[in-house]
Design a protein around this motif. Structure first.
Motif, PDB file in Angstrom:
ATOM      1  N   MET A  22      42.835  28.624 185.988  1.00 14.66           N
ATOM      2  CA  MET A  22      44.062  28.249 186.715  1.00 14.66           C
ATOM      3  C   MET A  22      44.344  26.757 186.616  1.00 14.66           C
ATOM      4  O   MET A  22      45.492  26.340 186.658  1.00 14.66           O
ATOM      5  N   ASP A  23      43.288  25.928 186.467  1.00 13.07           N
ATOM      6  CA  ASP A  23      43.535  24.485 186.356  1.00 13.07           C
ATOM      7  C   ASP A  23      44.156  24.131 185.010  1.00 13.07           C
ATOM      8  O   ASP A  23      44.930  23.199 184.900  1.00 13.07           O
ATOM      9  N   ASP A  68      46.131  26.178 183.025  1.00  9.49           N
ATOM     10  CA  ASP A  68      47.528  26.607 182.919  1.00  9.49           C
ATOM     11  C   ASP A  68      47.777  27.685 183.977  1.00  9.49           C
ATOM     12  O   ASP A  68      47.498  28.863 183.760  1.00  9.49           O
ATOM     13  N   PHE A  69      48.302  27.249 185.112  1.00 10.90           N
ATOM     14  CA  PHE A  69      48.444  28.158 186.249  1.00 10.90           C
ATOM     15  C   PHE A  69      49.354  29.338 185.917  1.00 10.90           C
ATOM     16  O   PHE A  69      49.073  30.480 186.267  1.00 10.90           O
ATOM     17  N   TRP A  72      47.447  31.688 183.694  1.00 13.86           N
ATOM     18  CA  TRP A  72      46.418  32.327 184.517  1.00 13.86           C
ATOM     19  C   TRP A  72      47.042  33.491 185.294  1.00 13.86           C
ATOM     20  O   TRP A  72      46.494  34.585 185.352  1.00 13.86           O
ATOM     21  N   TYR A  73      48.250  33.233 185.845  1.00 14.24           N
ATOM     22  CA  TYR A  73      48.928  34.246 186.648  1.00 14.24           C
ATOM     23  C   TYR A  73      49.282  35.489 185.821  1.00 14.24           C
ATOM     24  O   TYR A  73      48.960  36.617 186.194  1.00 14.24           O
ATOM     25  N   HIS A 122      48.286  28.653 195.596  1.00 18.32           N
ATOM     26  CA  HIS A 122      47.110  27.875 195.234  1.00 18.32           C
ATOM     27  C   HIS A 122      47.451  26.599 194.474  1.00 18.32           C
ATOM     28  O   HIS A 122      46.749  25.598 194.556  1.00 18.32           O
ATOM     29  N   ASP A 123      48.560  26.623 193.743  1.00 15.92           N
ATOM     30  CA  ASP A 123      48.958  25.456 192.950  1.00 15.92           C
ATOM     31  C   ASP A 123      49.855  24.501 193.731  1.00 15.92           C
ATOM     32  O   ASP A 123      50.395  23.557 193.163  1.00 15.92           O
ATOM     33  N   MET A 125      48.455  34.674 193.803  1.00 12.68           N
ATOM     34  CA  MET A 125      48.448  33.211 193.776  1.00 12.68           C
ATOM     35  C   MET A 125      47.850  32.576 195.025  1.00 12.68           C
ATOM     36  O   MET A 125      47.633  31.372 195.059  1.00 12.68           O
ATOM     37  N   ASP A 151      39.388  32.055 189.009  1.00 15.83           N
ATOM     38  CA  ASP A 151      39.249  32.126 187.558  1.00 15.83           C
ATOM     39  C   ASP A 151      38.529  33.378 187.070  1.00 15.83           C
ATOM     40  O   ASP A 151      38.479  33.650 185.870  1.00 15.83           O
TER      41      ASP A 151
END
Lengths: 480, 480
Positions: free
Chosen positions: A14-15, A17-18, A21-22, A223-224, A275, A280
């Protein structure tokens, strides 16, 4: 025996490329699949089972509050859509138009409902005559269509599933009370069942639903650090009633216009779950809506007695009302661990020959990977306690993320600095009430007004933008 | 206190005008309301609650058989619909076309799904690769659209609610077994839960689903002697798989085409319930799907202790899992009797001061108006027994109607005579297997082939039409 070739692929972190990742989670946890219908998706069994659990819980809550389910047509004639001025202006640019039935061209083209206020109003006009016919507390579970340009699974798709509540009342007070009741119902559901903290508030006028007098919303922080509107509740006053000629004979024997509300949540909640709680290793599901609450993974399952015991444990948990799965496929335990982590199963139960010898098993909670050895005699109580621990654990984690990422700012420079130093998040800032300042804050800092929280914290007397006297504290954020 | 002005209007008697009797029940029992969307309707709370009960029972049955729910898009691109030749020929003339999204004209126009085989096939092609991926046993609860010229509530509307099961299998045998399993599931549901006797059989080739190798159906006889197709189950062979390029690696490591099925029932079942069990006082609901199974009507409710006792009884029945309503409104008992007869509530409980004194109440069953005095101490058992008695009673009544109206005929003259003398009904007659004879029977007598019943009764050796050797006994009837 040949091994199943399917592997649990790693997902983008997720760090890194959020967004990727989603969508990785959406497809690899088998929530959705893409189709050739642009902007629409298949909701696969695992994804749909989450939605069914959301439906069951909410439907029970709605019915306990006196609501009844109905089903309106999926089409709205253009002439009907046009009856309420603001409403048609808001929705007409983004609807799908049916122009032909079979080979025949339609005289009055039909839009596929983007929302159903107009149909409910037409129906009310036919069935509401006296104060004795009020209130009507209706809801429907359907899909709606909005022709979005850019789409993302669950968050923004051209067709999405939702419930839309529609109610009609004798007095404005009753209708406003209903609007608030349903917002509270959503907030309680999100916090208790989805373990997702939300802020309740009112939308500014520029952000109201088309045709509403007031729109209330619950806002969650992902989360982002981006904000997600998780549910809305609208108070319409008597605007729709006047546009559609809905009148009733009141207690005073005079004709009057009734007051209306509508409220809705959508499959977007599944996006919010991903989210808010995901990591990860994949999805992390709140136990209340998890299709599988506990998965049993036998270790050295070919050894005598292991599968037998695993089946016993399965039956025991099932009888206790826990949604449990026993995976006795020929994949390795390691593969299974990864697979059910990806799918966000809250509790994993490992059971091997040694465990059985010792009359115990290993319980691993998904969100923190904590291992607990539990006597098999205390299994049901322990699994239930662990499910509650997961709920509490992921709620606290989400709450801490929100607290850490909420910045109180007194001017736009402070906003810019806070976002730069700490990343995206909620911004609390005072506002004078002018749309001009709302727009300017967004232009200068990138965050837009999310809502005017019910819980106010007037930490400054002046508007964050113009410096004139402030009226309200507004919550700002970058929107999904 | 002012009385509610609403009265229970009498409905047209079924002998006078069956069609009007039917629509009277639809509107006066508050199942539906008409809308300005031609051919579509509002399903009102009471009607929708019946559908919800149907859904709950069927969904539980489907899941017990291993099916999972999914959700496909409501749109199908024209190019996708065209992939299977027979299928597109069958459906294209009756679909609604979306040509514009917002103000933009679409390049590939979209139809609103009339059924979803093409979408499932596209999805299967993406997710089925190995025999290990098979079978997939899917179902979805959605609405579909077919642009019918003449429409009637529940029986034939442009939009209707249904479930569509779609499965894909490794072998033809497995797929055929599934087709039959689901037909049996429907038949069992209809007979046990809806108390509606059905005939299971296979459709003749001229009456198959577009794209199917074989279509199976359950046929029920309505009160007026017309036949109603209550559910269908289709075996597709590998025709769709070939058209959509769905292939899997088999156990022999060779590529093969899988075999498919689909099956569905719709809100038409509500129409079937009305026309199977209803009478001149209104709806008669099978207890399994009745939104209210028992209604408590207090008599002289203003007298001390009556409402208190009625509430006690209500709580007792509710706790026993019976769907019960206490009507303590200020309408007269007579009005309430008529209202709940109209709504088809299976059991009515009357409770007045004298009853309470005697520690009893009066139970009246809807279908035969039989009165029973029951000690309050035996209430729960008695109500449950009465609900079962209603189920059994209405099933037997429907079965007798069907037996009385089923005519075995050896030639078309006999058919004409039987229908003239006894009214519409099922005709059993032998058939040579030629479509020409099928058409001619319809032309001469007005009855079309409904199905080739699984339960054959070969009472003649020659075709009812041409006199050549007969192959099968066919069930004929006038269709809804």
């Amino acid at each position: 025996m040949a091994k199943n070739k399917k592997m649990v692929d790693a997902i983008t972190s997720m760090d890194e490329d959020f967004a990727k990742w989603y969508t990785d989670i959406c497809t690899k946890a088998e929530l959705i699949a893409y189709t050739s219908v642009k902007g629409c998706m298949v909701i696969r069994p695992y994804g749909y089972a989450i939605w069914e659990n959301i439906q069951k819980i909410l439907d029970t809550r709605f019915k306990a509050l006196g609501h009844e389910n109905v089903c309106m047509p999926m089409f709205i004639p253009e002439s009907l859509l046009q009856k309420e001025k603001d409403h048609v202006e808001g929705f007409a640019p983004e609807v799908a138009w049916v122009t032909h039935g079979g080979s025949e061209k339609l005289e009055d083209r039909l839009c596929v409902r983007p929302t159903s206020e107009t149909l409910f109003c037409e129906h009310y006009a036919n069935i509401v005559h006296s104060y004795r016919d009020l209130p009507k507390l209706y809801n429907q579970w359907v899909s709606v269509v909005r022709w979005e340009k850019t789409t993302r699974p669950f968050l923004r798709s051209r067709e999405f599933l939702w419930q839309e509540g529609h109610t009609i009342h004798e007095t404005p007070e009753e209708a406003i009370e209903e609007t608030e009741r349903m917002l509270n119902c959503y907030a309680d559901f999100c916090e208790k069942d989805l373990a997702m903290p939300v802020v309740k508030g009112r939308k500014t006028d520029s952000d109201k639903f088309a045709g509403a007098e007031a729109t209330y919303a619950i806002e969650a922080l992902m989360h982002d650090g981006k904000a997600l509107q998780a549910g809305t509740s609208h108070y319409f006053g008597d605007g729709f009633a006047k546009a559609f000629g809905i009148q009733f004979t009141g207690r005073d024997n005079k004709l009057a216009f009734p007051h209306q509300t509508s409220w809705g949540v959508t499959t977007r909640l599944i996006g919010a779950i991903i989210m808010t709680h995901g990591d990860d290793n994949g999805l992390v599901l709140p136990p209340a809506v998890a299709p599988i609450q506990a998965v049993i993974v036998p270790v050295q399952q070919f050894k005598e007695g292991v599968l037998e015991k695993a089946n016993e444990v399965y039956e025991q948990l099932k009888a206790a009302g826990i949604r449990v799965k026993l995976d006795d496929s020929d994949q390795s335990p390691g593969w299974k661990f990864a697979e059910y982590e990806m799918k966000g199963v809250p509790v994993r139960i490992e059971l091997g020959p040694k465990d059985i010898e010792n009359g115990q098993c290993v319980i691993v909670t998904r969100h923190d990977r904590e291992k607990t050895f539990t006597p098999l005699t205390e299994l049901v109580e322990t699994v239930n306690a662990k499910l509650e621990a997961v709920r509490e654990g992921i709620f606290q984690k989400a709450l801490e993320n929100r607290e850490r990422r909420t910045y109180a700012c007194k001017n736009t420079d402070e906003i810019i600095k806070a976002l730069e130093e700490n990343g995206d998040g909620f911004v609390k800032a005072m506002w004078c009430g002018e749309e001009e300042c709302e727009d300017k804050v967004k232009e200068l800092t990138g965050v837009g007004s999310r809502c005017i929280p019910f819980e106010q914290d007037n930490f400054s007397d002046v508007c964050v933008c113009c410096g004139k006297p402030a009226k309200k504290m507004v919550l700002w954020g970058k929107a999904y």
